[in-house]
Design a protein around this motif. Structure first.
Motif, PDB file in Angstrom:
ATOM      1  N   GLU A 196     -11.042  15.661  15.820  1.00 61.84           N
ATOM      2  CA  GLU A 196      -9.796  16.438  15.858  1.00 61.84           C
ATOM      3  C   GLU A 196      -9.926  17.708  15.028  1.00 61.84           C
ATOM      4  OE1 GLU A 196      -6.965  13.551  14.556  1.00 61.84           O
ATOM      5  OE2 GLU A 196      -6.533  12.836  16.594  1.00 61.84           O
ATOM      6  N   GLU A 197     -10.677  17.629  13.924  1.00 63.14           N
ATOM      7  CA  GLU A 197     -10.894  18.823  13.099  1.00 63.14           C
ATOM      8  C   GLU A 197     -11.716  19.866  13.864  1.00 63.14           C
ATOM      9  OE1 GLU A 197     -13.048  20.026   8.864  1.00 63.14           O
ATOM     10  OE2 GLU A 197     -12.554  17.935   9.294  1.00 63.14           O
ATOM     11  N   ILE A 198     -12.776  19.406  14.549  1.00 61.33           N
ATOM     12  CA  ILE A 198     -13.585  20.326  15.353  1.00 61.33           C
ATOM     13  C   ILE A 198     -12.747  20.921  16.471  1.00 61.33           C
ATOM     14  CG2 ILE A 198     -15.573  20.456  16.905  1.00 61.33           C
ATOM     15  CD1 ILE A 198     -16.828  18.214  15.235  1.00 61.33           C
ATOM     16  N   GLN A 199     -11.918  20.096  17.101  1.00 69.23           N
ATOM     17  CA  GLN A 199     -11.066  20.569  18.195  1.00 69.23           C
ATOM     18  C   GLN A 199     -10.150  21.681  17.715  1.00 69.23           C
ATOM     19  OE1 GLN A 199      -8.361  17.608  19.804  1.00 69.23           O
ATOM     20  NE2 GLN A 199      -8.764  18.303  21.885  1.00 69.23           N
ATOM     21  N   GLU A 200      -9.599  21.529  16.516  1.00 72.66           N
ATOM     22  CA  GLU A 200      -8.696  22.544  15.980  1.00 72.66           C
ATOM     23  C   GLU A 200      -9.458  23.839  15.673  1.00 72.66           C
ATOM     24  OE1 GLU A 200      -5.313  24.434  14.896  1.00 72.66           O
ATOM     25  OE2 GLU A 200      -5.519  22.470  15.876  1.00 72.66           O
TER      26      GLU A 200
END
Length: 424
Positions: A196-200
């Motif tokens: 989710e951090e990479i996606q953001e």
């Protein structure tokens, strides 16, 4: 020795011309960087300088900054490393494509300098990576909602997930705490948080990239600003379009003999465009090597006026030159050529004999050129609702002068248009 703190990596989208050489229009090879900051292939720059016979010879092909003597050419190892990484990424993308049969490329129209996969844009690849991350997030959430797994089963699932992820995105994008828990549930939770951090981060980069591209398009198409720097001559009388300009207005056409192989012209010979592929024009010593072209019309007396629409060109130069101008030289860097040039960095300059005079930071959307050979004068105007004086210089009347043009060759689609004066 302590190294740099790497921290989480941030994806950066590169266009093909970010690592390109303006001379050969290919990917940088053994790049060298001049004191002005511009970089070129070492062999390209050496060959170009060897071809320049007039002094000063040691000029930058991009900004034309001159050096009194030949500067030392040292290899830029950082740029070479970036170019190598880009080439490897392109090869990996090509290797990962579908094995379905594809039509063979036409060797006559395919540029030799860049791999075929370079035609695929970096933002396009980035969006594919973002879609992959989104799919991996869904997979991880499904793992959380499934039946409790044994430790070995959970490790196998996460191992497969890691293998699939590593094929698409650099794991250095994730937080350093990726998979720090010892339990299968904790591992799954950590993977989900990292994804989710990479996606953001990917979303933020897409938004930033799109905002920059939008701003660039708006700046390219916007009309000239009403504010301006002080005029070179506040008392200079501007010819009115309804009087002198209308009577002397012409619509010159591009001469195909001088047309660079990096350019192509429209059927009416009044629009010149940077081609996506090198053109197979017949060889001629009258053809420019750089992205330049002259007009067929030559003027040795009288008064003429023409207008050039520059709104669809990021970097350009317009002016006049003799037909004898060296085909290895750049407009405004010789004794027999004069021009005004927009560098794309908010700088409008006048050039003659490799000497630059900065005029203003305003970009003229349409440039009017007034050639008065009776007075041996050349003047430039920014044309909007009325003409605004930009610059005037003396020119030689000892040889015929042709309208002359230069375009930035690393932006395919860049174009200059000679306005038709029939309805003026």
């Amino acid at each position: 020795m302590a190294g740099f703190d790497s921290g989480p990596a941030i994806p950066v989208w590169l266009n093909e011309d970010d690592l390109g050489c303006i001379i050969c229009r290919g990917l940088l090879n053994s790049p060298v960087t001049l004191p002005c900051g511009h970089s070129f292939c070492s062999s390209c720059l050496k060959n170009l300088w060897d071809a320049w016979r007039e002094k000063p010879r040691w000029a930058c092909p991009t900004c034309r900054e001159c050096a009194p003597q030949k500067p030392p050419l040292r290899k830029n190892t950082m740029l070479q490393d970036l170019a190598d990484k880009y080439s490897r990424a392109v090869r990996e993308l090509e290797a990962g494509r579908s094995a379905a049969p594809r039509p063979a490329p036409d060797p006559a129209r395919r540029p030799a300098q860049l791999p075929a996969a370079a035609q695929r844009s970096i933002p396009e690849v980035g969006r594919e990576l973002a879609e992959l991350v989104e799919q991996l997030v869904d997979i991880t959430r499904n793992l959380q909602s499934q039946r409790p797994l044994s430790q070995s089963e959970a490790d196998n699932e996460l191992s497969n997930l890691g293998m699939a992820f590593s094929h698409g995105v650099d794991l250095s994008l994730a937080s350093p705490k990726l998979v720090t828990s010892n339990t299968s549930e904790g591992k799954t939770r950590d993977v989900l948080l990292a994804l989710e951090e990479i996606q953001e981060k990917l979303r933020e980069n897409f938004m930033r990239k799109e905002a920059v591209e939008k701003q660039t398009r708006e700046e390219l198409l916007e009309t000239p600003s009403t504010s301006s720097c002080p005029l070179p001559d506040q008392n200079h009388s501007v010819p009115k379009k309804t009087s002198r300009f209308a009577q002397r207005a012409i619509s010159p056409t591009f001469d195909l003999r001088s047309l660079s192989c990096s350019l192509e012209v429209s059927e009416d010979h009044r629009t010149v465009t940077v081609s996506h592929w090198p053109q197979s024009y017949p060889w001629s010593h009258e053809r420019f090597k750089a992205c330049q072209v002259l007009c067929s019309q030559a003027f040795s007396s009288g008064q003429q006026y023409w207008e050039v629409d520059t709104q669809h060109c990021s970097h350009w130069a317009v002016g006049v030159a003799s037909w004898e101008m060296s085909r290895d030289q750049i407009l405004g860097r010789t004794r027999d050529s004069w021009c005004v040039e927009w560098t794309g960095t908010s700088r409008l300059s006048a050039w003659h004999m490799a000497k630059e005079l900065v005029l203003s930071s305003d970009r003229p959307g349409v440039v009017g050129i007034w050639l008065d050979l009776e007075a041996k004068k050349l003047a430039f105007y920014a044309v909007a609702n009325q003409e605004k004086f930009l610059y005037e210089c003396e020119v030689s009347a000892s040889y015929p002068l042709h309208p002359a043009f230069w375009l930035y060759g690393l932006h395919p689609g860049n174009s200059l248009i000679i306005n038709s004066q029939e309805t003026k």
